[in-house]
Motif scaffolding. Sequence first.
Motif, short mmCIF file in Angstrom:
data_model
loop_
_atom_site.label_atom_id
_atom_site.label_comp_id
_atom_site.label_asym_id
_atom_site.label_seq_id
_atom_site.Cartn_x
_atom_site.Cartn_y
_atom_site.Cartn_z
N GLU A 1 0.83 -1.21 0.00
CA GLU A 1 0.00 0.00 0.00
C GLU A 1 0.86 1.26 0.00
OE1 GLU A 1 -3.58 1.95 2.59
OE2 GLU A 1 -2.96 -0.09 3.07
N GLU A 2 1.92 1.23 0.84
CA GLU A 2 2.84 2.38 0.89
C GLU A 2 3.54 2.57 -0.45
OE1 GLU A 2 4.74 2.98 5.30
OE2 GLU A 2 5.36 1.26 4.13
N GLU B 1 2.55 1.85 -3.40
CA GLU B 1 1.64 2.44 -4.39
C GLU B 1 1.72 3.97 -4.35
OE1 GLU B 1 -1.08 0.70 -6.10
OE2 GLU B 1 -2.33 2.39 -6.68
N SER B 2 1.62 4.54 -3.14
CA SER B 2 1.64 6.01 -3.02
C SER B 2 3.04 6.57 -3.26
CB SER B 2 1.19 6.44 -1.62
OG SER B 2 0.19 5.63 -1.14
N ILE B 3 4.03 5.97 -2.59
CA ILE B 3 5.38 6.54 -2.64
C ILE B 3 5.97 6.44 -4.05
CG2 ILE B 3 7.75 6.26 -1.78
CD1 ILE B 3 6.58 5.59 0.95
N LEU B 4 5.87 5.26 -4.67
CA LEU B 4 6.44 5.11 -6.02
C LEU B 4 5.66 5.96 -7.03
CD1 LEU B 4 7.30 1.30 -6.11
CD2 LEU B 4 8.89 3.21 -6.08
N GLY B 5 4.35 6.08 -6.85
CA GLY B 5 3.55 6.94 -7.73
C GLY B 5 3.97 8.39 -7.62
N ASP B 6 4.16 8.86 -6.39
CA ASP B 6 4.60 10.25 -6.16
C ASP B 6 5.99 10.48 -6.76
OD1 ASP B 6 2.27 10.81 -4.86
OD2 ASP B 6 3.11 10.78 -2.84
N THR C 1 14.36 8.45 1.78
CA THR C 1 13.08 7.80 2.06
C THR C 1 13.30 6.49 2.82
OG1 THR C 1 11.94 8.80 0.22
CG2 THR C 1 11.09 6.68 0.93
N LEU D 1 11.91 5.43 6.44
CA LEU D 1 11.02 4.28 6.59
C LEU D 1 11.59 3.26 7.58
CD1 LEU D 1 9.89 3.76 2.89
CD2 LEU D 1 8.54 4.70 4.77
N ALA E 1 11.00 4.81 10.99
CA ALA E 1 9.57 4.76 11.33
C ALA E 1 9.15 3.32 11.63
CB ALA E 1 8.74 5.33 10.19
#
Lengths: 110, 213
Positions: free
Chosen positions: B25-26, B28-33, B61, B65, B68
């Motif tokens: 899920e992460e 999807e957003s991070i690579l898309g951005d 990043t 990660l 985090a």
Amino acid sequence: MSGRDYLGEFEHIIVLALLRLDDRAYGVTVRQEIEFRTNREVSIGAVYATLDRLETKGFVKSHRGDPTPERGGRSKRFFRVTAKGVAAVNRTQRALQRMTEGLDLIRTYS
Amino acid sequence: MTSQADFLQPPRPAVWLVNLFTSAEEAESILGDLLEEYFHLVSKSGVAFARNWYWRQTVKTIAHLVGAGFRVAPWSTTAAAVGGFLLLRFVSGLPERAIFAVLHRYQVFEHHFNGYVFFATNGIAIGHVIVSMFVGCIVALAAKGREMVATMTLGLVLGALAGAAMLAWVARTGDASSLWMRPWYFADSVAIVMGGAIVRTRRSAAMLRRSNA
């Protein structure tokens, strides 16, 4: 009131960026807004790590947009600040204001 | 050979690394951005600049990660790393025992002396690396979702211990001639992280297959 009710420095900046961007707030715009306004290079990982933490605390909510071709068919994750988040940012702002009240920061420390 | 279309894409190793350290899920957003900003930078400042930017973002990043990931689940990550450390202590003698058992069984010392020397030196070192990779896989299997954080924690602890032991030995004996063996001291740490990467990659592929089915 515990320390958890206040925002950390980067959390504070992120929430302010979300409030500025309103319904356009996702990873890219948040990162660019912070870079533009603070002049500091921010990684997308730092933005997401902080946003995830804020979401766990209930200060922001996220939802997925539609997949787009310029993102290789991946969807955007949009964020917005919750009422609890707005209260936290107000509380943090007030605490900072009270701490700086009466200090002539520019003349004394520059 | 790299085609023009491949050259315009972000660096593949960087994309693989981001995938390694993020959940599906992460990612999807991070690579898309990252891809969206990368293409914007390619058109504005050129491919070389954009690729440099992508690598910089990837390294920062991943650092965030990892931090985090550890903060979110410090106890289970530490438990997986400690378990891995104990398992490594338990199995680290196996390569020597297995190799010497085979060498003695087939009387390699008498018949193939060069082979005996190779297996008794490099063979054992290679055996240690394989065992470490196996331990890395076990730790990654135990730390589901935080494979890389757990194996990196264990790898860093072992690397720090190896570095400290090496410095203490040099300080005590004053003999720095064996420092050429230095890469081997850290090979176990690298192998453990590689074990984590193997498990993580296989899990990601399995998840992708399930979501496509």
